[in-house]
Design an enzyme around this catalytic site. Structure first.
Site, mmCIF file in Angstrom:
data_model
loop_
_atom_site.group_PDB
_atom_site.id
_atom_site.type_symbol
_atom_site.label_atom_id
_atom_site.label_comp_id
_atom_site.label_asym_id
_atom_site.label_seq_id
_atom_site.Cartn_x
_atom_site.Cartn_y
_atom_site.Cartn_z
ATOM 1 N N LYS A 69 0.843 -1.239 0.030
ATOM 2 C CA LYS A 69 -0.091 0.047 -0.018
ATOM 3 C C LYS A 69 0.891 1.288 -0.202
ATOM 4 O O LYS A 69 1.976 1.116 0.416
ATOM 5 C CB LYS A 69 -1.048 -0.064 1.058
ATOM 6 C CG LYS A 69 -2.011 -0.988 0.897
ATOM 7 C CD LYS A 69 -3.180 -0.847 1.795
ATOM 8 C CE LYS A 69 -4.328 -1.983 1.484
ATOM 9 N NZ LYS A 69 -5.587 -2.311 2.416
ATOM 10 N N ARG A 116 -3.687 -10.237 4.992
ATOM 11 C CA ARG A 116 -4.099 -10.026 3.387
ATOM 12 C C ARG A 116 -3.144 -9.618 2.680
ATOM 13 O O ARG A 116 -2.784 -8.629 2.843
ATOM 14 C CB ARG A 116 -5.293 -9.430 3.250
ATOM 15 C CG ARG A 116 -6.105 -9.203 2.149
ATOM 16 C CD ARG A 116 -7.133 -8.418 1.921
ATOM 17 N NE ARG A 116 -7.745 -8.268 0.711
ATOM 18 C CZ ARG A 116 -7.394 -7.427 -0.462
ATOM 19 N NH1 ARG A 116 -6.192 -6.716 -0.167
ATOM 20 N NH2 ARG A 116 -8.042 -7.502 -1.620
HETATM 21 N N1 HH2 Z 1 -7.433 -3.787 1.178
HETATM 22 C C1 HH2 Z 1 -7.879 -3.906 -0.389
HETATM 23 C C2 HH2 Z 1 -8.907 -4.418 -0.532
HETATM 24 N N2 HH2 Z 1 -9.670 -5.002 0.282
HETATM 25 N N3 HH2 Z 1 -9.981 -6.215 2.352
HETATM 26 C C3 HH2 Z 1 -9.421 -6.109 3.796
HETATM 27 N N4 HH2 Z 1 -10.363 -6.650 4.579
HETATM 28 N N5 HH2 Z 1 -8.669 -5.404 4.231
HETATM 29 C C4 HH2 Z 1 -7.644 -4.847 3.316
HETATM 30 O O1 HH2 Z 1 -6.839 -4.086 4.066
HETATM 31 C C5 HH2 Z 1 -8.062 -4.416 1.958
HETATM 32 C C6 HH2 Z 1 -9.344 -5.460 1.608
HETATM 33 C C7 HH2 Z 1 -6.957 -2.928 -1.236
HETATM 34 O O2 HH2 Z 1 -5.872 -4.072 -1.750
HETATM 35 P P1 HH2 Z 1 -6.172 -4.360 -3.323
HETATM 36 O O3 HH2 Z 1 -7.316 -5.524 -3.094
HETATM 37 O O4 HH2 Z 1 -4.853 -5.078 -3.720
HETATM 38 O O5 HH2 Z 1 -6.504 -3.436 -4.195
HETATM 39 P P2 HH2 Z 1 -7.749 -2.763 -4.908
HETATM 40 O O6 HH2 Z 1 -8.484 -2.323 -3.929
HETATM 41 O O7 HH2 Z 1 -7.186 -1.684 -5.683
HETATM 42 O O8 HH2 Z 1 -8.281 -4.029 -5.856
#
Ligand code: HH2
Length: 295
Positions: free
Chosen positions: A233, A267
């Site tokens: 992040k 995660r």
């Molecule tokens: N972070 C993201 C998405 N979902 N869910 C939980 N429970 N906790 C988190 O920290 C979290 C999450 C963001 O990461 P990513 O899915 O890689 O990115 P994007 O939202 O751009 O798909």
């Protein structure tokens, strides 16, 4: 507050009749984004065959849970329609559910998408809105017996990084998680099916993210396993000055600290690497002070 279990490092929750536990090390949740615009892997896994291959690879690398998402929640991301989210998610989920035995979590805020995902074999709903985004979500989760991740977010992905503000971020996030835990239970979701997440990067500036990780132990008194998602992040980029492709070492540091301070589910995008980091951090954290790292 001491952890309820006598094991030095443990967690347990239920997901559709399946008991999911951790002993001695936390669980690794591998991320698969079936999106065009996710901040790290956007566009890579839109093709279901590629997504499935990646899912199998993550399991091979040690993922205990897979988290599949079809709507990016990165800062500034535009919402996708229910039709679009279903069209991206379901072909992948159908294939993955047939090929893996690890529990599958689906990252969605929409109850209809959650219901379709549960029908296709998911057992955990990862709701970044903590049941606030769709009034029917709580009953979909309650009826199915799925596990649910309730995450803290200030604002919505479109605007959340505009001007996040807290008097005391740890106290406010803790109060929010306590309140959402209560709301979920009042809606009929069993306490044993609920996981909590402080929402790293969701409506938070660098000092907020650092305070949440530094004082993560305070959330263990809520008595439910903590999910933490620092992977690649932007707060890491702000510290090390590196683009998203080069943030795995920074992620490793955040994972190690989070595990030490009570995280039980990490995660992450880089499963093999973070599984080792988490194991070593847990082995160290478990020595002689088991009362401090509940979950
Ligand atoms: N972070 C993201 C998405 N979902 N869910 C939980 N429970 N906790 C988190 O920290 C979290 C999450 C963001 O990461 P990513 O899915 O890689 O990115 P994007 O939202 O751009 O798909």
């Amino acid at each position: 507050m001491k952890p309820s279990s006598s094991a030095p490092f443990s967690c347990r929750f239920w997901a559709r009749g399946r008991l999911i536990e951790c002993h001695e090390r936390p669980l690794i949740m591998g991320v698969i984004n079936v999106t065009t615009d996710s901040f790290y892997d956007g566009g890579r896994y839109l093709d279901p065959q590629r997504a499935v291959a990646h899912a199998l690879e993550l399991v091979e690398q040690g993922a205990d849970i897979l988290d599949i998402g079809a709507e990016s929640t990165r800062p500034g991301a535009k919402p996708v329609s229910e039709e679009e989210e279903r069209a991206r998610l379901l072909p992948v989920l159908d294939l993955v559910a047939r090929r893996v035995t690890v529990p599958i979590s689906v990252d969605t805020t929409k109850s209809a998408v959650a219901q379709a995902a549960l029908d296709a074999g998911a057992s955990i709903i990862n709701d970044i809105s903590a049941l606030r985004g769709d009034s029917r979500m709580a009953s979909v989760v309650a009826r199915s017996g799925a596990a649910v991740i309730l995450m803290h977010m200030q604002g919505t992905p479109l605007t959340m990084q505009d001007a996040p503000h807290y008097e005391d971020v740890v106290r406010e996030v803790g109060q929010f998680l306590q309140e959402r835990l209560q709301v979920a239970m009042e809606a009929g979701i069993s306490r044993m099916n609920i996981l909590l997440d402080p929402g790293i990067g969701f409506g938070k500036l660098l000092p907020h993210n650092l305070d949440l990780l530094n004082r993560l132990t305070e959330f263990t008194k809520l008595g439910r396993p903590l999910v933490v998602g620092p992977s690649r992040k932007s707060f890491i980029g702000q510290i090390v000055g590196r683009p998203v492709e080069q943030r795995e070492w920074g992620t490793a540091a955040a994972v190690a600290v989070a595990v030490d301070r009570g995280a039980r589910i990490l995660r992450v995008h880089d499963v093999a690497m973070m599984a080792d980091v988490a194991k070593v951090a847990a082995a160290i954290a478990s020595r002689n002070r088991s009362g401090e790292v509940g979950g």
